[in-house]
Design a protein around this motif. Structure first.
Motif, PDB file in Angstrom:
ATOM      1  N   TRP A 190      50.866 -11.324  32.888  1.00 58.55           N
ATOM      2  CA  TRP A 190      51.844 -10.267  32.613  1.00 58.55           C
ATOM      3  C   TRP A 190      51.861  -9.254  33.750  1.00 58.55           C
ATOM      4  CZ3 TRP A 190      51.814  -4.995  32.103  1.00 58.55           C
ATOM      5  CH2 TRP A 190      52.999  -4.422  31.588  1.00 58.55           C
ATOM      6  N   LEU A 191      50.685  -8.852  34.221  1.00 58.17           N
ATOM      7  CA  LEU A 191      50.625  -7.877  35.312  1.00 58.17           C
ATOM      8  C   LEU A 191      51.328  -8.402  36.563  1.00 58.17           C
ATOM      9  CD1 LEU A 191      46.951  -6.586  34.993  1.00 58.17           C
ATOM     10  CD2 LEU A 191      49.028  -5.249  34.622  1.00 58.17           C
ATOM     11  N   GLY A 195      56.338  -5.933  37.826  1.00 56.59           N
ATOM     12  CA  GLY A 195      57.084  -5.044  38.701  1.00 56.59           C
ATOM     13  C   GLY A 195      56.766  -5.281  40.163  1.00 56.59           C
ATOM     14  N   ARG A 196      57.169  -4.332  40.994  1.00 60.48           N
ATOM     15  CA  ARG A 196      57.057  -4.473  42.440  1.00 60.48           C
ATOM     16  C   ARG A 196      55.605  -4.656  42.892  1.00 60.48           C
ATOM     17  NH1 ARG A 196      59.337   0.047  46.739  1.00 60.48           N
ATOM     18  NH2 ARG A 196      58.681  -1.027  48.664  1.00 60.48           N
ATOM     19  N   HIS A 197      54.691  -3.917  42.272  1.00 57.59           N
ATOM     20  CA  HIS A 197      53.280  -3.993  42.662  1.00 57.59           C
ATOM     21  C   HIS A 197      52.449  -4.776  41.649  1.00 57.59           C
ATOM     22  CE1 HIS A 197      54.182  -1.135  45.817  1.00 57.59           C
ATOM     23  NE2 HIS A 197      54.681  -0.290  44.924  1.00 57.59           N
ATOM     24  N   ALA A 203      45.629  -8.634  40.831  1.00 58.27           N
ATOM     25  CA  ALA A 203      44.479  -8.932  41.691  1.00 58.27           C
ATOM     26  C   ALA A 203      43.351  -7.928  41.472  1.00 58.27           C
ATOM     27  CB  ALA A 203      44.918  -8.937  43.151  1.00 58.27           C
ATOM     28  N   GLY A 204      43.712  -6.661  41.276  1.00 59.40           N
ATOM     29  CA  GLY A 204      42.698  -5.634  41.065  1.00 59.40           C
ATOM     30  C   GLY A 204      41.917  -5.858  39.779  1.00 59.40           C
TER      31      GLY A 204
END
Length: 419
Positions: A190-191, A195-197, A203-204
């Motif tokens: 989902w992350l 969106g753009r980032h 990854a974080g």
């Protein structure tokens, strides 16, 4: 009361019900989202979070006046082949209590497993379609906080827990780490598309989990992670082949479970045991050999649901060779298929296999991305269950149930964003 007052009251009731339903939906989502952090603080608490979510979701449905409709949906789901197979497994588990020598233990274990299963069923039925972006972001924040807490606690020798007088053993973080493992797939997916980032956020969080896993003692979680990534890739590239391979693996795992001890003893060499000493492979193989011997004493019906913690005291155990009885005191074989055979016999093993194959069939019907993620989740959970904790522990059932709910919610977001 005048006609105007009556009409005004009738208009106010739906509004009040709608406001109450909205609050309850928010609480239901929040309870599910904070589960990772809650498990890190109290390492068996996932059933409580799932139960709160289920009760709030049912309350919201009642406030909206849709209980009868949801009841019909639940009945339809239970009449499906998968629903009937699960009910048959529940029925056989309950029937086996009839020959269990420790009926109170069996009843307690039945509740420990099936209350989270019922809660997960309820939440999966009504909540995914309601899940919001805010709920996913709260899950991400809770996951990041849980990972940070695990690392800090283990790096400081559990100083915080000791200062608070709490239990301070490093292995207590194995359960929250496994919970994070199964929740990670729908969250990262989902992350990545949020969106753009999104990829940076994904990854974080993934890096935070990897760091927590590197500090933990959970060999089962590490095995699950090593399985998840390649299975996702293979499922994406070869979806049909992956489905057949997974089905075959389930058949082999369940069919060979009564012989897991001898198989492990022959496949794992002394040098391999030395290299993996931190993961207690020698003790695990000895444990499997003992429970394999117990299965052979009552292979059709099993010893009774939930008796593994006290199996050393049963008549079945007295038939096991004396040199193998000591390991039966461990409480469970650290292998779900072997525990199913031990307690529920060939009948229970067959029903469990039917459930697994029907779950795989349902997974194969999903879109490519959801199917690949679900197949990876299935494989990771199966790998953990092959070598990890007791089969009926409520925290594991609740964690898997929550992961399924989040996967269904992710599927909903994918359907909404597809062109």
């Amino acid at each position: 009361m005048s006609i105007l007052e009556t009409a005004s009251a009738e208009r106010a009731l739906p509004n009040a019900g709608s406001r109450l339903a909205g609050i309850l939906w928010q609480v239901a989502m929040a309870a599910l989202a904070v589960m990772p952090l809650g498990m890190t603080i109290a390492h068996r608490s996932s059933p409580a979070f799932l139960a709160v979510s289920a009760l709030c979701a049912l309350g919201a449905v009642a406030a909206e006046g849709r209980l009868r409709q949801v009841g019909r949906e639940a009945l339809t789901a239970l009449k499906s082949p998968l629903g009937l197979a699960i009910l048959a497994f529940l029925a056989w588990s309950a029937i086996s209590i009839g020959w269990s020598p420790f009926k109170s233990l069996s009843l307690f274990t039945l509740g420990e497993l099936w209350i989270p299963v019922a809660s997960a069923f309820t939440v999966a039925l009504v909540l995914p379609r309601r899940m919001t972006r805010a709920a996913f972001w709260l899950l991400a924040a809770s996951t990041a906080a849980a990972c940070l807490l695990i690392v800090v606690e283990l790096r400081t020798g559990l100083a915080l827990r000791q200062s608070l007088g709490m239990r301070a053993n490093t292995f207590i973080f194995n359960r929250p780490t496994l919970t994070l493992l199964v929740l990670m797939l729908p969250l990262l997916a989902w992350l990545a598309g949020s969106g753009r980032h999104g990829w940076a956020w994904s990854a974080g969080i993934g890096l935070a989990f990897a760091t927590a896993l590197a500090h933990s003692d959970s060999g089962a979680a590490l095995l699950g992670l090593l399985v998840v990534a390649p299975v996702f890739l293979i499922a994406w590239l070869f979806p049909r082949l992956t489905g057949w391979l997974a089905a075959g693996a389930c058949v082999v795992a369940m069919a060979t479970a009564p012989f897991l001890g001898p198989i492990g003893d022959s496949l794992i060499t002394p040098s391999m045991h030395e290299r993996m000493a931190d993961h207690h492979t020698r003790e695990r193989v000895d444990l499997w050999r003992s429970f394999s011997a117990a299965v052979r004493q009552q292979p059709v019906l099993g010893a009774g649901f939930g008796v593994s913690p006290r199996i050393r005291e049963t008549r079945v155990a007295r038939k096991v060779p004396p040199q193998m009885r000591r390991m039966l005191a461990i409480g469970h074989p650290h292998s779900t298929p072997l525990q199913v055979w031990t307690e529920l016999g060939a009948v229970g093993a067959f029903l469990a296999l039917v459930i697994l194959l029907l779950v795989l069939r349902a997974i194969r019907r999903q879109s490519r991305l959801v199917m690949s993620l679900s197949m990876a989740l299935f494989a990771g959970a199966a790998a953990v269950s092959m070598v990890g904790h007791g089969a009926w522990q409520g925290w594991w059932a609740a964690s898997l149930g929550a992961a399924i709910v989040w996967m269904l919610a992710f599927r909903k977001t994918r359907l909404e964003t597809m062109p």
